[in-house]
Design an enzyme around this catalytic site. Structure first.
Site, PDB file in Angstrom:
ATOM      1  N   TYR A  60      -0.947   8.336  -2.594  1.00 43.30           N
ATOM      2  CA  TYR A  60      -1.150   7.972  -4.000  1.00 43.30           C
ATOM      3  C   TYR A  60      -2.447   8.601  -4.536  1.00 43.30           C
ATOM      4  O   TYR A  60      -2.582   8.863  -5.722  1.00 43.30           O
ATOM      5  CB  TYR A  60      -1.286   6.451  -4.140  1.00 43.30           C
ATOM      6  N   GLY A  61      -3.395   8.790  -3.630  1.00 42.53           N
ATOM      7  CA  GLY A  61      -4.762   9.135  -4.042  1.00 42.53           C
ATOM      8  C   GLY A  61      -4.942  10.499  -4.656  1.00 42.53           C
ATOM      9  O   GLY A  61      -6.006  10.807  -5.187  1.00 42.53           O
TER      10      GLY A  61
ATOM     11  N   ASP B 257       0.879  -1.173   0.000  1.00 39.90           N
ATOM     12  CA  ASP B 257       0.000   0.000   0.000  1.00 39.90           C
ATOM     13  C   ASP B 257       0.914   1.219   0.000  1.00 39.90           C
ATOM     14  O   ASP B 257       2.141   1.094   0.148  1.00 39.90           O
ATOM     15  CB  ASP B 257      -0.885  -0.012   1.257  1.00 39.90           C
ATOM     16  N   SER B 258       0.303   2.395  -0.116  1.00 39.69           N
ATOM     17  CA  SER B 258       1.112   3.610  -0.042  1.00 39.69           C
ATOM     18  C   SER B 258       1.594   3.866   1.383  1.00 39.69           C
ATOM     19  O   SER B 258       2.527   4.628   1.584  1.00 39.69           O
ATOM     20  CB  SER B 258       0.279   4.810  -0.512  1.00 39.69           C
TER      21      SER B 258
ATOM     22  N   GLU C 256      -2.437   8.837   8.713  1.00 42.37           N
ATOM     23  CA  GLU C 256      -0.968   8.772   8.764  1.00 42.37           C
ATOM     24  C   GLU C 256      -0.411   9.657   9.887  1.00 42.37           C
ATOM     25  O   GLU C 256       0.718   9.462  10.324  1.00 42.37           O
ATOM     26  CB  GLU C 256      -0.377   9.177   7.411  1.00 42.37           C
TER      27      GLU C 256
ATOM     28  N   THR D  97      -6.579   2.784  -4.350  1.00 43.65           N
ATOM     29  CA  THR D  97      -6.158   3.677  -5.426  1.00 43.65           C
ATOM     30  C   THR D  97      -5.430   2.914  -6.528  1.00 43.65           C
ATOM     31  O   THR D  97      -5.678   3.116  -7.718  1.00 43.65           O
ATOM     32  CB  THR D  97      -5.256   4.791  -4.845  1.00 43.65           C
TER      33      THR D  97
ATOM     34  N   CYS E 278      -4.509  -1.571  -1.672  1.00 45.96           N
ATOM     35  CA  CYS E 278      -4.604  -0.134  -1.897  1.00 45.96           C
ATOM     36  C   CYS E 278      -5.733   0.090  -2.906  1.00 45.96           C
ATOM     37  O   CYS E 278      -5.648  -0.384  -4.045  1.00 45.96           O
ATOM     38  CB  CYS E 278      -3.275   0.373  -2.452  1.00 45.96           C
TER      39      CYS E 278
ATOM     40  N   CYS F 293     -10.942   3.005   0.342  1.00 52.28           N
ATOM     41  CA  CYS F 293      -9.508   3.248   0.543  1.00 52.28           C
ATOM     42  C   CYS F 293      -9.137   2.436   1.769  1.00 52.28           C
ATOM     43  O   CYS F 293      -9.831   2.497   2.795  1.00 52.28           O
ATOM     44  CB  CYS F 293      -9.273   4.735   0.784  1.00 52.28           C
ATOM     45  N   THR F 294      -8.049   1.701   1.691  1.00 53.52           N
ATOM     46  CA  THR F 294      -7.714   0.802   2.800  1.00 53.52           C
ATOM     47  C   THR F 294      -7.263   1.547   4.057  1.00 53.52           C
ATOM     48  O   THR F 294      -7.176   0.945   5.122  1.00 53.52           O
ATOM     49  CB  THR F 294      -6.635  -0.209   2.364  1.00 53.52           C
ATOM     50  N   HIS F 295      -7.007   2.833   3.933  1.00 54.98           N
ATOM     51  CA  HIS F 295      -6.715   3.611   5.147  1.00 54.98           C
ATOM     52  C   HIS F 295      -7.970   3.835   5.995  1.00 54.98           C
ATOM     53  O   HIS F 295      -7.878   4.017   7.209  1.00 54.98           O
ATOM     54  CB  HIS F 295      -6.161   4.993   4.774  1.00 54.98           C
TER      55      HIS F 295
END
Ligand code: DGL
Length: 296
Positions: free
Chosen positions: A68-69, A36-37, A178, A101, A99, A212-214
């Site tokens: 990345y998004g 992932d990012s 993040e 994105t 990810c 979005c996996t975040h």
């Protein structure tokens, strides 16, 4: 022995039609690769760890180039290629693009050039959402690049053309995650969530894909705002379930007689920030070595 695997067809579902070598020993101790990012792919990691305790997992978070998004499609595809290449150097038996994105923006034949099975998250999240909806009205939240791609809508309509789909991007969610602003009572995160989610809540969706996996790291905040009647779909988790089924069916799981699997984490920026927030999300101090690498 060779078998042909068809992972699915269509936009947002990473098509894989390739020859897969099935181990004559009926097990495969190579690690599973996840990328992932940044921290978002830990949603898939956490679920893989729960479902497949004997598997070794190599995780790459491209924290040096996050997010990345907000990048162009060309840049996202280039980064995805480099991330996959990095994982392949670790002799992985499967690559999961954890990810949204990347999954939404790479071409459908991206997986054809990867020499091991490869999957993203979009189709698995959409399948879970279709199974969960009662009203036929599904919401999608994701990064700007994912929403712009239209991948979730296309996949949902490929599964069920009559579905109503309401989408929104939530660009500030990734930096909030993040930065560790993930607590349920964080006033800034709650305020941002309200701003993004109020049109979705008003629209009456009964299922919301966290595309979005975040975003599952903010599941409590999102869930509190959307209310109990809305089912949240964790896209990384859905992909992990798929990976378990796929590896099981192909006799590609690790030797059942071995002990607990190991974890290796790689990031392209500071180790400290990653480890701290990863620990909060995983609910325990990160287990396994974390190293900093340069990719691309
Ligand atoms: N976790 C990612 C996703 O699922 C990427 C977020 C970002 O880097 O913008 O979309």
């Amino acid at each position: 022995m060779e078998q042909t695997a068809l992972f699915g067809k269509g936009w947002g579902l990473l098509r894989i039609e390739q020859k897969i070598n099935v181990s004559p020993l009926d097990f495969d101790n190579r690690p599973i690769g996840v990328f992932d990012s940044g921290l978002g792919g830990l949603t898939a990691f956490k679920e893989l760890r729960r479902l497949l305790p004997r598997e070794d997992i190599v995780y790459f978070g491209d924290t040096g180039r996050l997010p990345y998004g907000t990048k162009s499609r060309e840049t996202i595809i280039r980064y995805a290629g480099q991330d996959v290449e990095f994982l392949l150097r670790h002799q992985v038996k499967m690559v999961i693009a954890a990810c949204g994105t990347v999954s939404a923006n790479v071409p459908v034949d991206f997986g054809d050039s990867v020499p091991v099975p490869f999957t993203g998250v979009v189709a698995h999240a959409c399948a879970a959402a279709c199974a969960a909806t009662r009203k036929g009205h599904i919401g999608v939240i994701a990064t700007p690049a994912t929403i712009r791609s239209g991948a979730y809508e296309k996949q949902l309509h490929a599964f069920a053309p009559s579905l109503q789909v309401t989408s929104a991007h939530c660009s500030l969610f990734v930096p909030l995650v993040e930065s560790g602003f993930i607590q349920r009572d964080n006033p800034i995160t709650c305020m941002v969530a309200e701003q993004y989610l109020s049109p979705l809540r008003d629209s009456g969706v009964d299922v919301l894909i966290l595309g979005c996996t975040h975003y599952p790291l903010l599941a409590e905040v999102i869930g509190d705002y959307m209310g109990d009647s809305v089912t949240l779909i964790d896209s990384g988790r859905a992909a992990a379930g798929y990976a378990r089924d796929f590896l099981t069916q192909r006799h590609m799981l690790a030797d059942p007689g071995r002990g607990a699997g190991t974890n290796r984490f790689y990031v392209s920026d500071s180790i400290e920030g990653f480890s701290e927030i990863a620990g909060i999300f995983l609910g325990e101090t990160i287990r396994g070595e974390v190293s900093r690498v340069a990719v691309g």
